[in-house]
Design an enzyme around this catalytic site. Sequence first.
Site, PDB file in Angstrom:
ATOM      1  N   LYS A 165      -7.578  -6.347   9.771  1.00 10.32           N
ATOM      2  CA  LYS A 165      -7.825  -4.938   9.466  1.00 10.32           C
ATOM      3  C   LYS A 165      -6.479  -4.276   9.214  1.00 10.32           C
ATOM      4  CE  LYS A 165      -9.994  -0.759  11.377  1.00 10.32           C
ATOM      5  NZ  LYS A 165     -10.726  -0.213  12.549  1.00 10.32           N
ATOM      6  N   LYS A 217     -10.721  -6.108   6.160  1.00 12.64           N
ATOM      7  CA  LYS A 217     -10.942  -4.689   5.889  1.00 12.64           C
ATOM      8  C   LYS A 217      -9.594  -4.047   5.568  1.00 12.64           C
ATOM      9  CE  LYS A 217     -12.692  -0.459   8.069  1.00 12.64           C
ATOM     10  NZ  LYS A 217     -13.247   0.163   9.300  1.00 12.64           N
TER      11      LYS A 217
END
Length: 292
Positions: A165, A217
């Site tokens: 992320k 992400k």
Amino acid sequence: MFVADGLTEPRAIASMPGVVQHTRDSLRKAAAEAVDLGVGGLMVYGVPRDEDKDASGSAGIAEDGILNVALRDLAADLGDATVLMADTCLDEFTDHGHCGVLDGEGRVDNDATNALYVELAVAQANSGAHVVAPSGMMDGQVGAIRDGLDDAGRTDVAILAYAAKFASAFYGPFREAVSSSLVGDRRTYQQDPRNAREAIHEIELDIDEGADIVMVKPAMSYLDVVRAAADISPVPVAAYQISGEYSMICAAAANGWIDLQASALESLIGIRRAGADIVLTYWAADAASWLA
């Protein structure tokens, strides 16, 4: 899907056209419609009242917290008709907006945060989540949660790990969606956008700790990482088409510069082509309808 405490009707998210903060009732209706369309799973985020936020994010763990109540609603309505996933993070529930608890110097305390993640994951599992999704990027979070779930007798609950992320510039609309209280940034625990090698290392660590799915992400600016993850991962790879990616396509379409449906589908195809087995997107219900 976002569900907010204290609402009497859905509240539009200005920076994310077509996306709302749901009431409990409107969430149940929208979830049933999405499942009927063929959406493969629902990721649910809870938005507490501001007065219920505190330094440790206790509203996320509380049995009567909005996310856990909503999970029970959906589990009762949908059973095993879809995969019910819960965001396993504290940022929505803390008064400082960070993904974990802070130490005396205002830094995120990794180990203390992991202990709370275990409580959060067990509460979500007991509320009906099939999948918990730790998104805070704490070191060791997957292993701690796996041990905690197993100790609680929830060996059947899967972990979707936000394994890579990045500290992205594209999260802005999401912070409106969860009414974030964040002051500062999350660069000390999210990935540097310039460092793909560390991202792959983090993915490998999460797999070793027991992740059932690993996620990258954002998606669209990190398709190289999605591809690299797919090349090495023995478990499914997910990619999250985040709020800023969604909103910029919506904005361009609203100005007549691009075709919304064609552009949205092309973006989703690109994520799949890069190697993602699963795509999280705010267009899930729309895409299911378009592809029917």
